[in-house]
Design an enzyme around this catalytic site. Structure first.
Site, short mmCIF file in Angstrom:
data_model
loop_
_atom_site.label_atom_id
_atom_site.label_comp_id
_atom_site.label_asym_id
_atom_site.label_seq_id
_atom_site.Cartn_x
_atom_site.Cartn_y
_atom_site.Cartn_z
CG HIS A 8 -0.30 0.07 2.54
ND1 HIS A 8 -0.05 -1.06 3.31
CD2 HIS A 8 0.17 1.11 3.29
CE1 HIS A 8 0.53 -0.71 4.45
NE2 HIS A 8 0.68 0.60 4.47
CG HIS A 81 3.90 4.82 5.06
ND1 HIS A 81 2.94 5.42 5.84
CD2 HIS A 81 3.44 3.56 4.84
CE1 HIS A 81 1.96 4.57 6.11
NE2 HIS A 81 2.23 3.43 5.50
CD GLU A 130 3.49 -0.07 7.03
OE1 GLU A 130 2.97 0.85 6.36
OE2 GLU A 130 2.85 -0.81 7.80
CO CO Z 1 1.15 1.71 6.18
#
Ligand code: CO
Length: 141
Positions: A8, A81, A130
């Protein structure tokens, strides 16, 4: 370690409700999850599905939220992110640490229910990355 799929893109927003409306009406997003709280991480989260990935809308849970500082600098919100999957979070952390990268904190359970860590942007060309352990079944846990 092996770089896995883009899970994502994290997008900070002052209002998940307003962002959901934007994704729905302007971009035609049809698959939008229910917002939920992650108080331990200081955020509320809502996932918008695209065919090949997800957008993670992130709203501050309270004033102490790490996202609150980001929104102070970027009042309208913005890209926060990107998240890549890895097969084994602890192996990834060991590899990154051994190669001099700064891993921010210990692995903890993320929005998809699997362990995550963040990597310091100074090691990643200015991007907050991440890493999340791939869900055991299905693409999105
Ligand atoms: Co995230």
């Amino acid at each position: 370690m092996n770089l896995g799929r883009l899970n994502h893109v994290g997008v900070a927003t002052p209002s998940i409700a307003k962002s959901v409306e934007t994704y729905r009406t302007l971009l035609g997003a049809a698959a939008i999850g229910e917002p939920f709280d992650l108080p331990a991480q200081g955020v509320k989260v809502c996932f918008v599905d695209a065919p090949n990935t997800q957008i993670e809308l992130i709203e501050p849970y309270d004033d102490a939220s790490p996202i609150a500082g980001f929104l102070k600098k970027n009042p309208a919100g913005g890209q926060h992110h990107v998240c890549f999957e890895v097969p084994d979070i602890h192996a990834a952390v060991a590899h990154l640490t051994a190669n001099g990268a700064t891993v921010l904190g210990e692995p903890r359970i993320g929005a998809h229910g699997t362990p995550i860590v963040f990597l310091h942007p100074r090691d990643m060309g200015g991007m907050l990355i991440e890493l999340m352990e791939s869900p055991a079944e299905g693409r999105h846990g």
